[in-house]
Design an enzyme around this catalytic site. Structure first.
Site, PDB file in Angstrom:
ATOM      1  N   ARG A   1       0.827  -1.213   0.000  1.00  0.00           N
ATOM      2  CA  ARG A   1       0.000   0.000   0.000  1.00  0.00           C
ATOM      3  C   ARG A   1       0.858   1.258   0.000  1.00  0.00           C
ATOM      4  O   ARG A   1       0.516   2.256  -0.640  1.00  0.00           O
ATOM      5  CB  ARG A   1      -0.941   0.002   1.206  1.00  0.00           C
ATOM      6  CG  ARG A   1      -1.882   1.184   1.138  1.00  0.00           C
ATOM      7  CD  ARG A   1      -2.922   1.182   2.225  1.00  0.00           C
ATOM      8  NE  ARG A   1      -3.606   2.467   2.187  1.00  0.00           N
ATOM      9  CZ  ARG A   1      -4.075   3.113   3.226  1.00  0.00           C
ATOM     10  NH1 ARG A   1      -3.933   2.586   4.425  1.00  0.00           N
ATOM     11  NH2 ARG A   1      -4.663   4.260   3.106  1.00  0.00           N
TER      12      ARG A   1
ATOM     13  N   ARG B   1      -3.086  10.714   6.918  1.00  0.00           N
ATOM     14  CA  ARG B   1      -1.679  11.058   6.687  1.00  0.00           C
ATOM     15  C   ARG B   1      -1.523  12.280   5.789  1.00  0.00           C
ATOM     16  O   ARG B   1      -0.459  12.887   5.738  1.00  0.00           O
ATOM     17  CB  ARG B   1      -0.949   9.875   6.061  1.00  0.00           C
ATOM     18  CG  ARG B   1      -1.070   8.591   6.868  1.00  0.00           C
ATOM     19  CD  ARG B   1      -0.753   7.363   6.052  1.00  0.00           C
ATOM     20  NE  ARG B   1      -1.172   6.138   6.745  1.00  0.00           N
ATOM     21  CZ  ARG B   1      -2.404   5.665   6.735  1.00  0.00           C
ATOM     22  NH1 ARG B   1      -3.355   6.298   6.056  1.00  0.00           N
ATOM     23  NH2 ARG B   1      -2.712   4.565   7.399  1.00  0.00           N
TER      24      ARG B   1
ATOM     25  N   LYS C   1       9.557   7.014  15.198  1.00  0.00           N
ATOM     26  CA  LYS C   1       9.759   6.032  14.134  1.00  0.00           C
ATOM     27  C   LYS C   1      10.006   6.703  12.785  1.00  0.00           C
ATOM     28  O   LYS C   1      10.969   6.387  12.085  1.00  0.00           O
ATOM     29  CB  LYS C   1       8.530   5.119  14.050  1.00  0.00           C
ATOM     30  CG  LYS C   1       8.469   4.222  12.844  1.00  0.00           C
ATOM     31  CD  LYS C   1       9.506   3.133  12.926  1.00  0.00           C
ATOM     32  CE  LYS C   1       9.534   2.341  11.634  1.00  0.00           C
ATOM     33  NZ  LYS C   1       8.255   1.750  11.312  1.00  0.00           N
TER      34      LYS C   1
ATOM     35  N   PRO D   1      15.184   2.921  13.680  1.00  0.00           N
ATOM     36  CA  PRO D   1      13.715   2.956  13.717  1.00  0.00           C
ATOM     37  C   PRO D   1      13.156   1.701  14.382  1.00  0.00           C
ATOM     38  O   PRO D   1      13.396   0.593  13.924  1.00  0.00           O
ATOM     39  CB  PRO D   1      13.326   2.996  12.236  1.00  0.00           C
ATOM     40  CG  PRO D   1      14.572   3.343  11.500  1.00  0.00           C
ATOM     41  CD  PRO D   1      15.708   2.830  12.327  1.00  0.00           C
TER      42      PRO D   1
ATOM     43  N   ASP E   1       9.936  -0.431  15.298  1.00  0.00           N
ATOM     44  CA  ASP E   1       8.511  -0.610  15.013  1.00  0.00           C
ATOM     45  C   ASP E   1       8.025  -1.900  15.667  1.00  0.00           C
ATOM     46  O   ASP E   1       8.715  -2.515  16.468  1.00  0.00           O
ATOM     47  CB  ASP E   1       8.259  -0.625  13.505  1.00  0.00           C
ATOM     48  CG  ASP E   1       8.740  -1.910  12.877  1.00  0.00           C
ATOM     49  OD1 ASP E   1       9.478  -2.652  13.542  1.00  0.00           O
ATOM     50  OD2 ASP E   1       8.364  -2.173  11.735  1.00  0.00           O
TER      51      ASP E   1
END
Length: 271
Positions: free
Chosen positions: A127, A175, A217, A234, A236
Site C-alpha cells: 500500500r 496522513r 519512528k 527505527p 517498530d
DNA sequence: TGCCAGGCCGAAA
DNA sequence: TTTCGGCATGGC
C-alpha cells in the site's frame, strides 16, 4: 515542465557482493520494481535501470551523471562485511544478516524519505508503494526514459502549494495533513533537511519531530534513509517483537543492523 | 469478513 | 510515564 531526455550509463565495480533484490525489497524504499534481469525505478530525479553482472553494477539512467550519484546512492564505498562480522556471534543476528545478505542502505533524497515514511504509518508495504506511486504520478515532474514516462518524487515546494482535498486521490487518509505540514515546513525553510545532514543525530531527530505527524519512528527512518545517519534505529512493531538485546542494536551502524533485523523478522513472521 | 499494517496524537490513568 | 482509543484505508 518535462525533464530533458538526456541519458547516462555507469559501470560500478563492486568490492563485495550486492543484492539488488534485498536492497530494494527490504522495506527501505518504494520506487523500484523488477525489470527483466534487473530493476527499474526512480531516484534523485533520475529514472534508471540497474542490474548486476560478475561483480559490476550497471546503471542506465535519465539525466546527466558520472556515476558518482549511484556510487553514493548504493553506498558502495562502505565495506558492509567489516561492519556486520562482529555481529555474527549472535545467533539471531547471524540469521538476520544471512537472510538479507548483500543489502545496502540506500542514500535516498531526504525529502523523499521523510515524505514516504510519513505515508507509511499503519500501512503495509504494497500500500505504501501504491500511495507513493500515485503521489509521484499526480504531482511529480515527468521523466521520459527508454520510451516510458516516469515521474520524479514531487518537491516539497510543489506539495506545499496544494490543498488537502487535492491529496484525496492518493487515498492517504489522515496522513495527508502530515504530508502537507512537512512540505510546508521544508518549503518555508523552517525545516532545513540539508542542514540536518551535518547535525548530530539526536539534534536532527529533535528538529524532525517538531513536524506534525513525525514521531520517533518516522524521524529515525528519515534520519537513516534520507540523512545518512546510520546510527538511527527505527523501532517498530517487528523490532519490538524481536525484543532480544545485542550490541549491534546501538552504535555507529545500528541502522544497518536494524535493516537486517526488520527484513528478517518481517519475512519470517516473528511474533 | 476480520485482522493487521515500517504510527502518531491526545487524553486518561 | 505509560496506556489506550481513534484515526483512514487497503492488502491479504
Amino acid at each position: 515542465m518535462q525533464i530533458p531526455c538526456e541519458n547516462h550509463t555507469a559501470e560500478l565495480r563492486l568490492k563485495e557482493p550486492v543484492s539488488l533484490y534485498h536492497t530494494f525489497f527490504c522495506g527501505q524504499c518504494f520506487r523500484w520494481r523488477p525489470d527483466g534481469d534487473g530493476f527499474f525505478g526512480v531516484a534523485w530525479g533520475r529514472a534508471a535501470r540497474v542490474w548486476s553482472v560478475d561483480g559490476v553494477l550497471h546503471v542506465t539512467g535519465s539525466g546527466a551523471d558520472s556515476g558518482d550519484l549511484w556510487r553514493r546512492y548504493f553506498d558502495l564505498d562502505r565495506a558492509y562485511a567489516d561492519i556486520y562480522t562482529p555481529w555474527l556471534n549472535d545467533p539471531f543476528m547471524s540469521r538476520a544478516v544471512a537472510h538479507g545478505e548483500g543489502l545496502r542502505i540506500l542514500a535516498q533524497q531526504p525529502w523523499e524519505s521523510l515524505c514516504s515514511f510519513l505515508l507509511s504509518q499503519c500501512c503495509n508495504i504494497p500500500r505504501i508503494r501504491a500511495m507513493v506511486d500515485c503521489l509521484c504520478r499526480r504531482f511529480g515532474e515527468p521523466i521520459s526514459f527508454q520510451g516510458l514516462m516516469e515521474y520524479a518524487f514531487p518537491t516539497p515546494e510543489r506539495l506545499a502549494g496544494i490543498k488537502e482535498e487535492e491529496l484525496v486521490c492518493i487515498r492517504a487518509g489522515y496522513r495527508a495533513k502530515y504530508i502537507l505540514a512537512a512540505a510546508r515546513a521544508v518549503a518555508s525553510g523552517s525545516l532545513d533537511l540539508d542542514r540536518l545532514q551535518s547535525e548530530e543525530t539526536e539534534k536532527a531527530r529533535e528538529e524532525l519531530m517538531r513536524v506534525e505527524g513525525v514521531g520517533r519512528k518516522v524521524a529515525d527512518c528519515a534520519l537513516l534513509y534520507g540523512l545518512g545517519k546510520l546510527d538511527a534505529f527505527p523501532v517498530d512493531t517487528w523490532m519490538k517483537k524481536a525484543r532480544a538485546y545485542h550490541p549491534a542494536y546501538e552504535g555507529e551502524y545500528a541502522g544497518i543492523a536494524q535493516q537486517y533485523i526488520f527484513y528478517y523478522a518481517r519475512e519470517t513472521g516473528l511474533r
